[in-house]
Design a protein around this motif. Structure first.
Motif, PDB file in Angstrom:
ATOM      1  N   SER A  72      48.703 -15.968  52.316  1.00 24.18           N
ATOM      2  CA  SER A  72      48.883 -15.900  50.921  1.00 24.18           C
ATOM      3  C   SER A  72      50.708 -15.949  51.041  1.00 24.18           C
ATOM      4  O   SER A  72      51.208 -15.085  51.712  1.00 24.18           O
ATOM      5  CB  SER A  72      48.414 -14.897  50.111  1.00 24.18           C
ATOM      6  OG  SER A  72      48.949 -14.749  49.034  1.00 24.18           O
ATOM      7  N   GLU A  73      51.373 -16.635  50.122  1.00 22.13           N
ATOM      8  CA  GLU A  73      52.817 -16.603  49.776  1.00 22.13           C
ATOM      9  C   GLU A  73      53.020 -16.736  48.320  1.00 22.13           C
ATOM     10  O   GLU A  73      52.406 -17.616  47.799  1.00 22.13           O
ATOM     11  CB  GLU A  73      53.344 -17.759  50.661  1.00 22.13           C
ATOM     12  CG  GLU A  73      54.847 -17.656  50.687  1.00 22.13           C
ATOM     13  CD  GLU A  73      55.626 -18.273  51.676  1.00 22.13           C
ATOM     14  OE1 GLU A  73      56.578 -18.514  51.699  1.00 22.13           O
ATOM     15  OE2 GLU A  73      54.923 -18.623  52.595  1.00 22.13           O
ATOM     16  N   THR A  74      54.047 -16.021  47.906  1.00 18.62           N
ATOM     17  CA  THR A  74      54.329 -16.026  46.391  1.00 18.62           C
ATOM     18  C   THR A  74      55.777 -16.542  46.538  1.00 18.62           C
ATOM     19  O   THR A  74      56.603 -16.063  47.397  1.00 18.62           O
ATOM     20  CB  THR A  74      54.348 -14.656  45.909  1.00 18.62           C
ATOM     21  OG1 THR A  74      52.971 -13.985  45.895  1.00 18.62           O
ATOM     22  CG2 THR A  74      54.919 -14.726  44.483  1.00 18.62           C
ATOM     23  N   ASP A 122      46.479 -19.107  43.681  1.00 18.90           N
ATOM     24  CA  ASP A 122      45.807 -17.720  43.616  1.00 18.90           C
ATOM     25  C   ASP A 122      46.031 -17.035  42.068  1.00 18.90           C
ATOM     26  O   ASP A 122      45.258 -16.573  41.543  1.00 18.90           O
ATOM     27  CB  ASP A 122      46.109 -16.907  44.553  1.00 18.90           C
ATOM     28  CG  ASP A 122      45.519 -17.455  46.001  1.00 18.90           C
ATOM     29  OD1 ASP A 122      44.411 -18.217  45.917  1.00 18.90           O
ATOM     30  OD2 ASP A 122      46.268 -17.217  46.956  1.00 18.90           O
ATOM     31  N   SER A 123      47.203 -16.998  42.044  1.00 20.58           N
ATOM     32  CA  SER A 123      47.852 -16.455  40.563  1.00 20.58           C
ATOM     33  C   SER A 123      49.200 -16.992  40.224  1.00 20.58           C
ATOM     34  O   SER A 123      50.076 -17.487  41.042  1.00 20.58           O
ATOM     35  CB  SER A 123      47.824 -14.953  40.732  1.00 20.58           C
ATOM     36  OG  SER A 123      48.996 -14.756  41.651  1.00 20.58           O
ATOM     37  N   GLN A 175      62.855 -20.852  49.138  1.00 20.64           N
ATOM     38  CA  GLN A 175      61.906 -19.786  50.188  1.00 20.64           C
ATOM     39  C   GLN A 175      62.243 -20.063  51.577  1.00 20.64           C
ATOM     40  O   GLN A 175      62.181 -21.066  52.073  1.00 20.64           O
ATOM     41  CB  GLN A 175      60.545 -20.227  49.792  1.00 20.64           C
ATOM     42  CG  GLN A 175      59.619 -19.180  50.228  1.00 20.64           C
ATOM     43  CD  GLN A 175      59.629 -17.760  49.690  1.00 20.64           C
ATOM     44  OE1 GLN A 175      60.261 -17.575  48.334  1.00 20.64           O
ATOM     45  NE2 GLN A 175      58.833 -16.875  50.115  1.00 20.64           N
ATOM     46  N   LYS A 185      56.493 -17.101  39.089  1.00 18.36           N
ATOM     47  CA  LYS A 185      55.922 -16.803  40.751  1.00 18.36           C
ATOM     48  C   LYS A 185      54.709 -17.390  40.767  1.00 18.36           C
ATOM     49  O   LYS A 185      53.603 -16.935  39.972  1.00 18.36           O
ATOM     50  CB  LYS A 185      56.060 -15.314  40.770  1.00 18.36           C
ATOM     51  CG  LYS A 185      57.324 -14.775  41.040  1.00 18.36           C
ATOM     52  CD  LYS A 185      57.649 -13.308  41.212  1.00 18.36           C
ATOM     53  CE  LYS A 185      58.888 -12.769  41.338  1.00 18.36           C
ATOM     54  NZ  LYS A 185      58.801 -11.431  41.732  1.00 18.36           N
ATOM     55  N   GLU A 186      54.570 -18.297  41.716  1.00 18.86           N
ATOM     56  CA  GLU A 186      53.169 -18.593  42.129  1.00 18.86           C
ATOM     57  C   GLU A 186      52.737 -18.229  43.473  1.00 18.86           C
ATOM     58  O   GLU A 186      53.412 -18.321  44.290  1.00 18.86           O
ATOM     59  CB  GLU A 186      53.427 -20.272  42.015  1.00 18.86           C
ATOM     60  CG  GLU A 186      52.071 -21.057  42.296  1.00 18.86           C
ATOM     61  CD  GLU A 186      52.221 -22.454  42.332  1.00 18.86           C
ATOM     62  OE1 GLU A 186      52.308 -23.051  41.225  1.00 18.86           O
ATOM     63  OE2 GLU A 186      52.160 -23.137  43.166  1.00 18.86           O
ATOM     64  N   THR A 187      51.480 -17.874  43.614  1.00 19.65           N
ATOM     65  CA  THR A 187      50.924 -17.342  44.685  1.00 19.65           C
ATOM     66  C   THR A 187      49.889 -18.290  45.244  1.00 19.65           C
ATOM     67  O   THR A 187      48.947 -18.818  44.258  1.00 19.65           O
ATOM     68  CB  THR A 187      50.244 -16.002  44.787  1.00 19.65           C
ATOM     69  OG1 THR A 187      51.282 -14.911  44.174  1.00 19.65           O
ATOM     70  CG2 THR A 187      49.746 -15.563  45.971  1.00 19.65           C
ATOM     71  N   ARG A 188      50.126 -18.868  46.430  1.00 20.96           N
ATOM     72  CA  ARG A 188      49.343 -19.810  47.012  1.00 20.96           C
ATOM     73  C   ARG A 188      48.616 -19.204  48.369  1.00 20.96           C
ATOM     74  O   ARG A 188      49.387 -18.528  49.216  1.00 20.96           O
ATOM     75  CB  ARG A 188      49.483 -21.226  47.337  1.00 20.96           C
ATOM     76  CG  ARG A 188      49.845 -22.028  46.173  1.00 20.96           C
ATOM     77  CD  ARG A 188      50.387 -23.486  46.368  1.00 20.96           C
ATOM     78  NE  ARG A 188      50.378 -24.428  45.472  1.00 20.96           N
ATOM     79  CZ  ARG A 188      49.791 -25.353  44.951  1.00 20.96           C
ATOM     80  NH1 ARG A 188      48.732 -25.492  45.902  1.00 20.96           N
ATOM     81  NH2 ARG A 188      49.965 -25.984  43.976  1.00 20.96           N
ATOM     82  N   THR A 189      47.465 -19.672  49.048  1.00 20.57           N
ATOM     83  CA  THR A 189      47.008 -19.418  50.278  1.00 20.57           C
ATOM     84  C   THR A 189      46.925 -20.720  51.040  1.00 20.57           C
ATOM     85  O   THR A 189      46.252 -21.658  50.316  1.00 20.57           O
ATOM     86  CB  THR A 189      45.631 -18.702  50.124  1.00 20.57           C
ATOM     87  OG1 THR A 189      45.880 -17.465  49.482  1.00 20.57           O
ATOM     88  CG2 THR A 189      45.224 -18.367  51.687  1.00 20.57           C
TER      89      THR A 189
END
Length: 157
Positions: A62-64, A36-37, A89, A53-57
């Protein structure tokens, strides 16, 4: 207790093109539909110590995660390349290793992903034994999609 999977994607592009995609962390949200970002935490070229920092769904959630490069060897003519990305994490140590090897006029990109509990409790061991195989199937599917998207981008360069 750990879980590990390895996937290989043949890419019809030279190793330097594949490396350009793998090491383009700021551009990975545009390349990988599962990302996502990206928020870069360090400046400079991709190398050991690069952090983001990587944000995925995944599964609707959604988790960063903060990630960093722990090993990096760019490919060069006649020499394979590889990089290792780490993340900690939720009581787990995640390791993703990308290895590039030239073959048949293109590049084999092998991704080895491992997840290891850092301080497993009895409950977390039971949960991992019960849910771990399902989690790894979901992870393997997401990683396979990542590899296909890396291939498509590298082949378009």
């Amino acid at each position: 207790m750990d879980h590990k999977t390895t996937l290989t994607q043949h890419i019809n592009a030279p190793a330097d093109s594949v490396w350009a995609v793998v090491s383009d962390i700021p551009g990975s949200a545009a390349t990988l539909s599962g990302v996502d970002s990206i928020q870069m935490l360090t400046d400079g070229p991709y190398d050991v110590g690069t952090r983001w920092k990587e944000t995925r769904t995944l599964m609707g959630r959604s988790e960063t995660v903060e990630m960093w490069v722990s090993q990096c060897t760019a490919p060069s003519p006649g020499r394979t390349g590889s990089t290792t990305v780490k993340a900690l994490q939720g009581g787990a140590d995640y390791t993703s290793r990308f290895a590039l090897a030239e073959r048949d006029g293109g590049t084999d990109l092998t991704l080895t992903f491992a997840a290891e509990l850092t301080s497993p409790t009895r409950l977390s061991r039971v949960m991992l034994a019960v849910l771990g195989p399902l989690g790894m199937r979901i992870t393997r599917k997401a990683l396979s999609k990542d590899l296909a998207e890396i291939a498509a981008k590298a082949e378009s360069l």
